[in-house]
Design an enzyme around this catalytic site. Structure first.
Site, PDB file in Angstrom:
ATOM      1  N   LYS A 192       0.846  -1.195   0.000  1.00 15.63           N
ATOM      2  CA  LYS A 192       0.000   0.000   0.000  1.00 15.63           C
ATOM      3  C   LYS A 192       0.882   1.246   0.000  1.00 15.63           C
ATOM      4  O   LYS A 192       1.580   1.529   0.967  1.00 15.63           O
ATOM      5  CB  LYS A 192      -0.897   0.058   1.248  1.00 15.63           C
ATOM      6  CG  LYS A 192      -1.941   1.171   1.118  1.00 15.63           C
ATOM      7  CD  LYS A 192      -2.578   1.589   2.418  1.00 15.63           C
ATOM      8  CE  LYS A 192      -1.865   2.690   3.107  1.00 15.63           C
ATOM      9  NZ  LYS A 192      -1.781   3.968   2.371  1.00 15.63           N
ATOM     10  N   GLU A 267      10.698   1.556   9.731  1.00 19.97           N
ATOM     11  CA  GLU A 267      11.645   2.639   9.412  1.00 19.97           C
ATOM     12  C   GLU A 267      10.908   3.938   9.683  1.00 19.97           C
ATOM     13  O   GLU A 267       9.973   4.281   8.954  1.00 19.97           O
ATOM     14  CB  GLU A 267      12.057   2.573   7.932  1.00 19.97           C
ATOM     15  CG  GLU A 267      12.803   1.326   7.537  1.00 19.97           C
ATOM     16  CD  GLU A 267      14.204   1.265   8.124  1.00 19.97           C
ATOM     17  OE1 GLU A 267      14.759   2.313   8.499  1.00 19.97           O
ATOM     18  OE2 GLU A 267      14.740   0.155   8.228  1.00 19.97           O
ATOM     19  N   CYS A 301      13.580  11.387   5.890  1.00 21.08           N
ATOM     20  CA  CYS A 301      13.863  10.805   7.214  1.00 21.08           C
ATOM     21  C   CYS A 301      15.309  11.061   7.609  1.00 21.08           C
ATOM     22  O   CYS A 301      15.624  11.224   8.779  1.00 21.08           O
ATOM     23  CB  CYS A 301      13.570   9.313   7.199  1.00 21.08           C
ATOM     24  SG  CYS A 301      14.506   8.431   5.943  1.00 21.08           S
ATOM     25  N   GLU A 401      10.898  16.091  14.988  1.00 19.69           N
ATOM     26  CA  GLU A 401      11.053  16.084  13.536  1.00 19.69           C
ATOM     27  C   GLU A 401      10.092  17.105  12.924  1.00 19.69           C
ATOM     28  O   GLU A 401       8.891  17.044  13.156  1.00 19.69           O
ATOM     29  CB  GLU A 401      10.714  14.681  13.009  1.00 19.69           C
ATOM     30  CG  GLU A 401      10.995  14.501  11.552  1.00 19.69           C
ATOM     31  CD  GLU A 401      10.605  13.117  11.044  1.00 19.69           C
ATOM     32  OE1 GLU A 401       9.483  12.656  11.343  1.00 19.69           O
ATOM     33  OE2 GLU A 401      11.425  12.497  10.346  1.00 19.69           O
TER      34      GLU A 401
END
Ligand code: NAD
Length: 508
Positions: A192, A267, A301, A401
């Site tokens: 997906k 991840e 990331c 982040e």
């Protein structure tokens, strides 16, 4: 503002037609049973660039059923490594032949510069080739020292049905960090992509079929995290879920996957530091810091979103980074010179801005940027390359982040202090050091908490070199032989040679 280097023109034209993305289930491209579709608006141009089937539980169930049947009857898992490698290499050929088509749709859906999209898709082909090489070289162990009448071997076998859930920031690259490795191992898959960037994954379906991948081995369902992703993570017929995305969703996936104790690989996010010592190649470091924060508009990331600069050189170094940042080509992602494109959605642009406003309220100073901007002739959302100084370790901008083009600058005096600051984070994806003293680099490399450490470089990556995070940046590894091993179970086969086994039951 706008002493920025703004590019408003484009050389690649917007496509005349809107791409139609469909599911790919049991070898057949299809729409949703209820006919629902979603529009994707280009983050840079403000027009609809693709329409995708919007999957429901029915499509997710059908895809999982197809993958389960394909795994259980061995149509893929029982092929030789050589046969699997041949298919994966053909997929790599087809990706290479279609780089431009894939890159244009990635740029249109994500807002990333076309040059970076081309690099991403061409590089992805190499991941498929590397995975093909692993399909042929996978091997286990033998134990030949257990006595004259015992031989044991350790076999590696495919995990089974793997759910693959990917984010929007590098849709084709991250797919290719997972899918070919799972296929090389002999697994079958349900994939997906993000609802924001479904099309490059949907385009891959045709290439898989053309390359000869048997029907049902890779199934693609388009749609939202709920219900499609959550069903893929929780379903009893799925043996493993591999997810790349936010730490918050990663936590949810771990919880729902726990009910069936399936294997989970994650991840997740990062707040990755680059540490700058005075004796390094300062020009190279300044360039790498600029690249590390503005590549993919900071929506990466591995973004080096905080730098730790030795206080002796901090003023001059930040001035250089600001100078370079002004020269970065910013604007229309369809121009081949553009290096910084658009922000993926208006909501995300507002979130980035809220992080910057909060940092300023907490005492950070803006050296560059600090707000959104419009690019002449475009109707998308853009955010200025932003550099913040006066950041202290307690501020949210130093810890959380942002996932945008916002650099937080902190300072340090000693190596111990730099390592403590680098490790003062809930994340541990990557870290870097710039220093000409090999001993300092090695000590940093051994003590810093991160899955990847770069010395005197940033974000160099290779299919052979494994990748992943520690702490709340994830679990498990991707690419390299360690990434391949994630898709394999280990089975011990213990064999007696001759009828030498002493009876357990005493029949006397
Ligand atoms: P996200 O977590 O919002 O979404 C990622 C994927 O998960 C999408 O396909 C989404 O539809 C799906 N999803 C959402 N809710 C779900 C649920 N409840 N169950 C199952 N699936 C669900 O992340 P994003 O915004 O697409 O990507 C940005 C994040 O990804 C950032 O935090 C970034 O650091 C991280 N990221 C990490 C890496 C890495 O390798 N460590 C690489 C790229 C991106």
């Amino acid at each position: 503002m706008t002493d920025l280097h703004i590019i408003s023109g484009q050389t690649v034209a917007l496509p005349a037609t809107i791409f139609q993305a469909r599911h790919f289930i049991d070898g057949v491209a299809r729409d949703s049973a209820d006919g629902l579709r979603s529009d994707r608006i280009s983050p840079s141009h403000g027009v609809v660039v693709s329409q995708a089937a919007l999957g429901s539980a029915a499509e997710a169930e059908a895809a999982i059923r197809a993958a389960r049947a394909a795994f259980d009857d061995g149509r893929w898992s029982r092929l030789s490594g050589k046969a699997r490698a041949a298919v994966l290499n053909r997929v790599a050929d087809l990706i290479e032949a279609n780089v431009e088509t894939l890159a244009v749709i990635e740029t249109l859906e994500s807002g990333k510069p076309i040059a970076q999209a081309r690099g991403e898709c061409a590089g992805a082909a190499d991941l498929w080739r590397y995975a093909a090489s692993l399909a042929r070289t996978s091997q286990g162990d033998s134990h030949n020292t257990l006595g004259t009448d015992i031989l044991a071997v350790v076999l590696k076998e495919p995990v089974g049905v793997v759910s693959i859930i990917t984010p929007w920031n590098f849709p084709f690259w991250i797919l290719s960090q997972k899918l070919p490795f799972a296929l090389a191992a002999g697994c079958t898959c349900v994939v997906k992509p993000s609802e924001m960037t479904p099309s490059s994954t949907a385009m891959l379906a045709g290439m898989l079929a053309e390359a000869g991948l048997p029907a049902g081995v890779c199934n693609i369902v388009l749609g939202y995290g709920n219900p499609v992703g959550s069903l893929m993570a929780s379903h009893a017929d799925v043996d493993m879920v591999t997810f790349t995305g936010s730490t918050a969703v990663g936590r949810t996936i771990t919880k729902v996957a726990g009910d069936t104790l399936k294997k989970v690989a994650l991840e997740l996010g990062g707040k990755n530091p680059q540490v700058i010592f005075p004796d390094c190649d300062l020009e190279g470091a300044a360039d790498a810091v600029t690249f590390g924060i503005f590549f993919n508009v900071g929506q990466c990331c591995n973004s080096s979103s905080r730098i730790l600069v030795h206080e002796k050189i901090a003023d001059a170094f930040v001035e250089r980074v600001v100078d370079l940042s002004r020269k970065v080509a910013f604007g229309n992602p369809l121009h081949p010179d553009t290096q910084v494109g658009a922000i993926v959605t208006p909501e995300h642009r507002d979130r980035i801005d809220a992080c910057v406003r909060a940092a300023i309220a907490a005492g950070a100073r803006v050296c560059l940027g600090g707000s959104s901007l419009t690019v002449p002739g475009l109707r998308g959302q853009f955010y200025q390359p932003t550099v913040l100084r006066g950041v202290t370790p307690d501020m949210a901008i130093a810890r959380e982040e942002v996932f945008g083009p916002v650099l937080a600058v902190l300072t340090f005096r000693t190596l111990d202090e730099a390592i403590a600051l680098a490790n003062d984070a809930t994340y541990g994806l990557s870290a870097g050091i710039w220093c000409d003293n090999m001993h300092t680099c090695l000590e940093f490399g051994r003590r810093v908490q991160a899955g990847t450490v770069w010395t005197n470089t940033w974000m160099d990556g290779f299919p052979e070199v494994t990748f992943g995070g520690v702490k709340q940046s994830g679990q498990g590894r991707e690419i390299g032989s360690y990434g391949f091993d994630e898709f394999l179970e280990v089975k011990s086969l213990v064999m007696r040679i001759g009828r030498t086994r002493a009876p357990w039951v005493n029949q006397a």
